[in-house]
Design a protein around this motif. Structure first.
Motif, PDB file in Angstrom:
ATOM      1  N   GLY A 143      35.349  33.531  47.696  1.00 52.42           N
ATOM      2  CA  GLY A 143      34.207  33.016  46.464  1.00 52.42           C
ATOM      3  C   GLY A 143      34.905  32.894  44.881  1.00 52.42           C
ATOM      4  N   THR A 144      36.192  33.950  44.821  1.00 45.82           N
ATOM      5  CA  THR A 144      36.251  33.535  43.539  1.00 45.82           C
ATOM      6  C   THR A 144      37.234  32.156  42.668  1.00 45.82           C
ATOM      7  OG1 THR A 144      36.266  35.556  43.946  1.00 45.82           O
ATOM      8  CG2 THR A 144      37.291  34.684  41.913  1.00 45.82           C
ATOM      9  N   VAL A 145      36.953  31.732  42.065  1.00 50.52           N
ATOM     10  CA  VAL A 145      37.675  30.449  41.256  1.00 50.52           C
ATOM     11  C   VAL A 145      39.364  31.331  40.494  1.00 50.52           C
ATOM     12  CG1 VAL A 145      37.528  28.347  39.996  1.00 50.52           C
ATOM     13  CG2 VAL A 145      36.047  29.114  41.295  1.00 50.52           C
ATOM     14  N   HIS A 146      40.418  30.503  41.307  1.00 50.05           N
ATOM     15  CA  HIS A 146      41.395  30.705  40.801  1.00 50.05           C
ATOM     16  C   HIS A 146      42.090  29.756  40.084  1.00 50.05           C
ATOM     17  CE1 HIS A 146      41.100  34.610  43.113  1.00 50.05           C
ATOM     18  NE2 HIS A 146      41.550  33.385  44.305  1.00 50.05           N
ATOM     19  N   GLY A 147      41.772  28.194  39.479  1.00 49.68           N
ATOM     20  CA  GLY A 147      42.348  27.649  39.152  1.00 49.68           C
ATOM     21  C   GLY A 147      41.760  26.243  39.670  1.00 49.68           C
ATOM     22  N   ILE A 148      41.986  25.317  38.751  1.00 50.98           N
ATOM     23  CA  ILE A 148      41.737  24.041  39.630  1.00 50.98           C
ATOM     24  C   ILE A 148      42.711  22.929  40.642  1.00 50.98           C
ATOM     25  CG2 ILE A 148      41.387  21.592  38.245  1.00 50.98           C
ATOM     26  CD1 ILE A 148      39.616  24.015  37.039  1.00 50.98           C
ATOM     27  N   LYS A 149      42.024  22.757  41.198  1.00 47.70           N
ATOM     28  CA  LYS A 149      42.270  21.902  42.487  1.00 47.70           C
ATOM     29  C   LYS A 149      42.811  20.824  42.560  1.00 47.70           C
ATOM     30  CE  LYS A 149      40.311  21.619  46.178  1.00 47.70           C
ATOM     31  NZ  LYS A 149      39.501  21.756  47.765  1.00 47.70           N
ATOM     32  N   SER A 150      41.970  19.696  41.954  1.00 45.26           N
ATOM     33  CA  SER A 150      41.727  18.320  41.333  1.00 45.26           C
ATOM     34  C   SER A 150      41.352  18.091  40.233  1.00 45.26           C
ATOM     35  CB  SER A 150      41.827  17.489  42.532  1.00 45.26           C
ATOM     36  OG  SER A 150      40.265  17.847  43.136  1.00 45.26           O
ATOM     37  N   MET A 151      41.723  17.438  39.584  1.00 44.71           N
ATOM     38  CA  MET A 151      41.125  16.580  38.097  1.00 44.71           C
ATOM     39  C   MET A 151      41.087  14.551  38.498  1.00 44.71           C
ATOM     40  SD  MET A 151      42.280  17.561  34.560  1.00 44.71           S
ATOM     41  CE  MET A 151      43.778  16.380  34.241  1.00 44.71           C
ATOM     42  N   LYS A 163      35.271  40.307  33.633  1.00 42.60           N
ATOM     43  CA  LYS A 163      35.150  38.996  34.553  1.00 42.60           C
ATOM     44  C   LYS A 163      35.703  37.767  35.012  1.00 42.60           C
ATOM     45  CE  LYS A 163      30.498  39.513  31.857  1.00 42.60           C
ATOM     46  NZ  LYS A 163      28.882  38.852  31.751  1.00 42.60           N
ATOM     47  N   SER A 164      35.265  37.101  36.589  1.00 45.27           N
ATOM     48  CA  SER A 164      35.219  36.104  36.869  1.00 45.27           C
ATOM     49  C   SER A 164      34.277  35.014  37.369  1.00 45.27           C
ATOM     50  CB  SER A 164      35.682  36.859  38.287  1.00 45.27           C
ATOM     51  OG  SER A 164      34.929  37.268  39.060  1.00 45.27           O
ATOM     52  N   ILE A 165      35.599  33.586  37.404  1.00 48.24           N
ATOM     53  CA  ILE A 165      34.080  33.173  37.988  1.00 48.24           C
ATOM     54  C   ILE A 165      34.502  32.644  39.459  1.00 48.24           C
ATOM     55  CG2 ILE A 165      33.650  29.886  36.817  1.00 48.24           C
ATOM     56  CD1 ILE A 165      35.862  30.036  34.989  1.00 48.24           C
ATOM     57  N   SER A 166      33.075  32.613  40.065  1.00 48.59           N
ATOM     58  CA  SER A 166      32.728  32.444  41.537  1.00 48.59           C
ATOM     59  C   SER A 166      31.699  31.105  42.254  1.00 48.59           C
ATOM     60  CB  SER A 166      31.685  33.562  42.433  1.00 48.59           C
ATOM     61  OG  SER A 166      29.980  33.610  41.249  1.00 48.59           O
ATOM     62  N   VAL A 167      31.631  30.831  42.894  1.00 49.72           N
ATOM     63  CA  VAL A 167      31.485  29.203  43.656  1.00 49.72           C
ATOM     64  C   VAL A 167      29.623  29.831  43.228  1.00 49.72           C
ATOM     65  CG1 VAL A 167      31.602  28.411  45.980  1.00 49.72           C
ATOM     66  CG2 VAL A 167      32.793  28.935  45.361  1.00 49.72           C
ATOM     67  N   GLY A 168      29.404  31.836  43.795  1.00 49.93           N
ATOM     68  CA  GLY A 168      27.964  31.546  43.633  1.00 49.93           C
ATOM     69  C   GLY A 168      27.164  30.778  42.441  1.00 49.93           C
TER      70      GLY A 168
END
Length: 282
Positions: free
Chosen positions: A148-156, A72-77
């Motif tokens: 639309g797949t989340v690949h990691g963290i852009k900002s925190m 599975k993956s994490i998506s924006v949806g």
């Protein structure tokens, strides 16, 4: 030099999101993707925290490790569905406008601005209807691919950085960009502040909010804690200077203790603004 303090008509109310305005939006994301929340916590999230990971990174990495073997993956949806379906606390969505009415009853010139400043993921909680009722929203951000797949963290936004965001919002400093907010420690004349520091109100629920509580109280504002299960989850971790001014259960409905506490805080700041406005040197 004027004979009186300069006055500023704006009050800033800044809120955490998870367990402050609503239940945990990231836990909801775990469930939306199809996993058991307690399994994620026990086998992935908590072990990373014990290994020294930053809390907000541990949440994401724990979910990523759960997704990988399951294909599975994490998506924006997924993120948006989780945000939309997180259970909000009663009255939170209409609370800003009702508090604006409280301020106008004291002095029609007073302006209230509402911001969410959260270490949680804006891609998730930003989809909740409560977020739309706020003027400004800040949170950690996902790195999203074209599909639309989340690949990691852009900002925190780490827990200590919440103070920097409050400083930037009060001073009118830009909070966008890779290194923003920056120069938050720079001196700025009182009359040039966007929001006077003693006109801040910060609302949070736990350990991630302690430094913000301490800063706001030191500046003369109000720190308000939302209780969970009848108590304050970070009671054993806080310093005396970080103790909130008030603690109340998570309901923003008319007549609920939390709303009444916020109304008193708004009236107090609004009355000080009215005093300064009427007492200006002429």
């Amino acid at each position: 030099m004027p004979a009186t303090h300069p006055f500023n008509t704006r009050i800033l109310l800044a809120f955490d999101f998870d367990w402050t305005l609503a239940e945990d939006s990231f836990e909801r994301l775990v469930a939306v993707i199809g996993f058991d929340v307690e399994t994620w916590k026990k086998k992935h999230y908590h072990p990373l925290g014990e290994a020294g990971w930053d809390d907000i990174l541990a949440k994401f990495e724990g979910l990523r490790r759960l997704c990988a073997p399951a294909g599975k993956s994490i998506s924006v949806g997924n993120a948006q569905e989780a945000g939309r379906t997180t259970k909000g606390f009663p009255g939170a969505e209409t609370m800003p406008e009702r508090l604006r009415a409280v301020a106008r009853a004291v002095d029609p010139a007073v302006e209230l601005e509402f911001a969410i400043v959260s270490a949680g993921y804006l891609d998730v909680f930003g989809a909740h209807p409560i977020s739309a009722a706020f003027d400004r929203r800040y949170g950690s951000g996902f790195n999203v691919g074209d599909d639309g797949t989340v690949h990691g963290i852009k900002s925190m936004i780490s827990h200590p950085e919440k103070v920097r965001y409050l400083q930037a919002l009060a001073k009118g400093i830009d909070v966008t960009g890779s290194n923003a907010p920056s120069q938050t420690e720079a001196d700025k004349p009182e009359e040039d502040l966007r929001v006077a520091f003693d006109q801040l109100i910060y609302v949070g629920d736990g350990a991630s909010d302690l430094q913000a509580f301490g800063f706001v109280r030191e500046m003369g504002g109000f720190a308000i804690a939302v209780s969970r299960d009848g108590g304050f989850s970070a009671k054993d971790e806080m310093l005396r200077a970080q103790c909130p001014d008030a603690l109340a259960p998570p309901s923003y409905e008319d007549g609920a203790p939390l709303f009444e506490i916020l109304a008193h805080a708004v009236r107090s700041h609004a009355s000080r603004i009215a005093l300064r406005r009427l007492g200006q040197d002429v």
